[in-house]
Write a protein that holds these residues in place. Structure first.
Motif, PDB file in Angstrom:
ATOM      1  N   LEU A 267      51.161 -11.945  55.560  1.00  0.00           N
ATOM      2  CA  LEU A 267      50.271 -12.312  56.427  1.00  0.00           C
ATOM      3  C   LEU A 267      49.377 -10.883  55.819  1.00  0.00           C
ATOM      4  O   LEU A 267      49.199  -9.868  55.547  1.00  0.00           O
ATOM      5  CB  LEU A 267      49.970 -12.670  57.425  1.00  0.00           C
ATOM      6  N   ILE A 268      48.104 -11.779  55.220  1.00  0.00           N
ATOM      7  CA  ILE A 268      46.637 -10.730  54.771  1.00  0.00           C
ATOM      8  C   ILE A 268      46.236  -9.894  56.493  1.00  0.00           C
ATOM      9  O   ILE A 268      45.616 -10.705  57.266  1.00  0.00           O
ATOM     10  CB  ILE A 268      46.059 -10.609  54.037  1.00  0.00           C
ATOM     11  N   GLY A 269      46.356  -8.599  56.585  1.00  0.00           N
ATOM     12  CA  GLY A 269      46.360  -8.766  57.425  1.00  0.00           C
ATOM     13  C   GLY A 269      44.802  -7.996  58.055  1.00  0.00           C
ATOM     14  O   GLY A 269      43.612  -8.414  56.987  1.00  0.00           O
ATOM     15  N   ALA A 270      44.158  -8.085  59.595  1.00  0.00           N
ATOM     16  CA  ALA A 270      42.459  -8.684  59.343  1.00  0.00           C
ATOM     17  C   ALA A 270      41.662  -7.235  59.427  1.00  0.00           C
ATOM     18  O   ALA A 270      42.662  -6.009  59.414  1.00  0.00           O
ATOM     19  CB  ALA A 270      42.550  -8.767  60.930  1.00  0.00           C
ATOM     20  N   ALA A 271      40.799  -7.135  58.312  1.00  0.00           N
ATOM     21  CA  ALA A 271      40.158  -6.280  57.888  1.00  0.00           C
ATOM     22  C   ALA A 271      39.556  -5.131  59.204  1.00  0.00           C
ATOM     23  O   ALA A 271      38.510  -5.878  60.131  1.00  0.00           O
ATOM     24  CB  ALA A 271      38.515  -6.938  56.741  1.00  0.00           C
ATOM     25  N   SER A 272      39.354  -4.526  59.000  1.00  0.00           N
ATOM     26  CA  SER A 272      38.767  -2.975  59.784  1.00  0.00           C
ATOM     27  C   SER A 272      37.692  -2.777  59.241  1.00  0.00           C
ATOM     28  O   SER A 272      38.433  -1.453  57.886  1.00  0.00           O
ATOM     29  CB  SER A 272      40.096  -2.892  60.695  1.00  0.00           C
TER      30      SER A 272
END
Length: 405
Positions: A267-272
């Protein structure tokens, strides 16, 4: 300068130049094929100490000094020898330094210059030996031990290199710069050789050996991973040879899929925002600058006036609490006696209780949760409501229904 020594050196170098093809053939093959050259050339090389015969029936081989010269000059990756005899080299340095100081003390300047020249040669030879040892290790690492074919051989070569690094580090610990400083005294030449030059070489070699150790451990882990995969592949090929009609089943049709094939995709992690990135510093500063500052009202607040305390209202709160508790207990007893499922608001309307509906629901839920675990198992408490239309994950409770299991 000794004239005889000078002439002997010229003769040796000329002979190596004339017979360079023979010397390189011996270096590459390991031994001399006596049928490929004349007996006169062989005898001349033996007299000059270029080749020698270890045993009466053995083949002619290169002297170790000539082989070391060629390995060092050609940067031969097959060179796996590391000179770690630093203790004897340091003892020779201290001895030569003592000879040099004694000759200076007795005003034998010509003799002292000879000792100083020998001392320089020993110091530079020691530093060169250390650098050459590190160079040999780096060449073998960068080549990933390419002079051997199998993974097991690479692992053995890696373990040999690690043992050589450990031995070299143990030998480097023999450097005692306080003793060398005491030996050099106030002599400028001795301090330059024994303190400055050796300390620079010591620091450089120590740092490089730490890098060598880290890379050797990384290579060893990679080699062991390759060996494990190759063993797995060989085992599969052997299984195929013994069972040529083997066909793997369709794992997608199985009810229980093995964990090897039951792997979820990444899964692509959420951008931060990366607040530690220097490249984004100007953008973050601009965003922070746009945030409106909070204008706090610092005007003095007027002092609150003392109010009157109503003692009747304070005594009324515990009474209401006791009534709520008794009503909840009566509600539970009614469900037990009737055996029917009844919501809390229905019971509130039937009994015409004058409690606030929301407070009543809270008290029913609290009464159920305050029961012991063995008593909670006799009841079933369900919530009636709807999810929040705007904020997901929030459930609005409108009523609770109590019944027996």
């Amino acid at each position: 300068m000794s004239q005889n020594l000078y002439q002997a050196g010229i003769t040796l170098l000329n002979a190596m130049s004339r017979h360079s093809d023979v010397i390189m053939q011996v270096y590459l093959s390991g031994s001399l094929d006596e049928t490929s050259t004349t007996p006169q050339v062989i005898e001349n090389l033996k007299k000059l100490g270029i080749v020698w015969r270890p045993e009466p029936e053995a083949e002619l081989r290169l002297k170790s000094a000539v082989r070391n010269l060629l390995e060092s000059s050609l940067h031969d990756e097959r060179n796996r020898q590391i000179d770690a005899n630093i203790g004897s080299a340091l003892a020779s340095l201290k001895t030569l330094a003592g000879h040099y100081k004694e000759a200076l003390h007795h005003s034998r300047f010509a003799e002292s210059q000879g000792y100083l020249s020998d001392l320089r040669e020993h110091v530079y030879s020691l530093t060169e030996s250390l650098s050459n040892s590190v160079r040999v290790l780096f060449s073998r690492i960068n080549n990933e031990f390419g002079y051997v074919a199998s993974i097991d051989a690479k692992i053995r070569e890696n373990e040999l290199a690690q043992s050589q690094v450990s031995e070299l580090l143990n030998q480097i610990e023999l450097f005692r710069f306080d003793e060398l400083s005491e030996t050099a005294g106030s002599n400028r030449e001795l301090r330059l050789l024994l303190i400055v030059t050796l300390q620079q070489a010591f620091s450089r070699v120590t740092q490089e050996l730490s890098i060598v150790q880290a890379r050797l451990l990384e290579l060893l882990g990679r080699f062991r991973e390759f060996r494990g995969r190759s063993r797995l592949l060989k085992g599969f090929l052997l299984h195929q040879e013994q069972h040529p009609d083997f066909q793997p089943p369709d794992y997608s049709a199985l009810s229980s899929v093995p964990m090897l094939f039951n792997q979820a995709s990444k899964l692509i992690g959420a951008a931060s925002a990366d607040v530690n990135s220097v490249a984004h510093e100007s953008v973050l500063q601009e965003l922070v600058g746009r945030i409106k500052a909070l204008q706090r009202n610092n005007r003095p607040q007027p002092e609150r006036q003392a109010g009157q305390i109503n003692v009747a209202q304070q005594t009324q709160a515990p009474q209401v609490e006791n009534q709520l508790k008794k009503a909840v207990e009566a509600y539970f007893c009614y469900v037990i006696d009737s055996g029917e499922r009844l919501t809390a608001l229905q019971y509130l309307q039937q009994q015409q209780l004058e409690f606030d509906p929301e407070v009543w629901l809270y008290r029913v839920i609290d009464g159920y949760q305050s029961l012991p675990m063995e008593e909670q198992q006799y009841f079933a408490l369900d919530t009636n409501g709807h999810p929040h239309p705007l904020y997901t994950g929030n459930f609005i409770v409108e009523d609770v229904e109590l019944g027996l299991r």
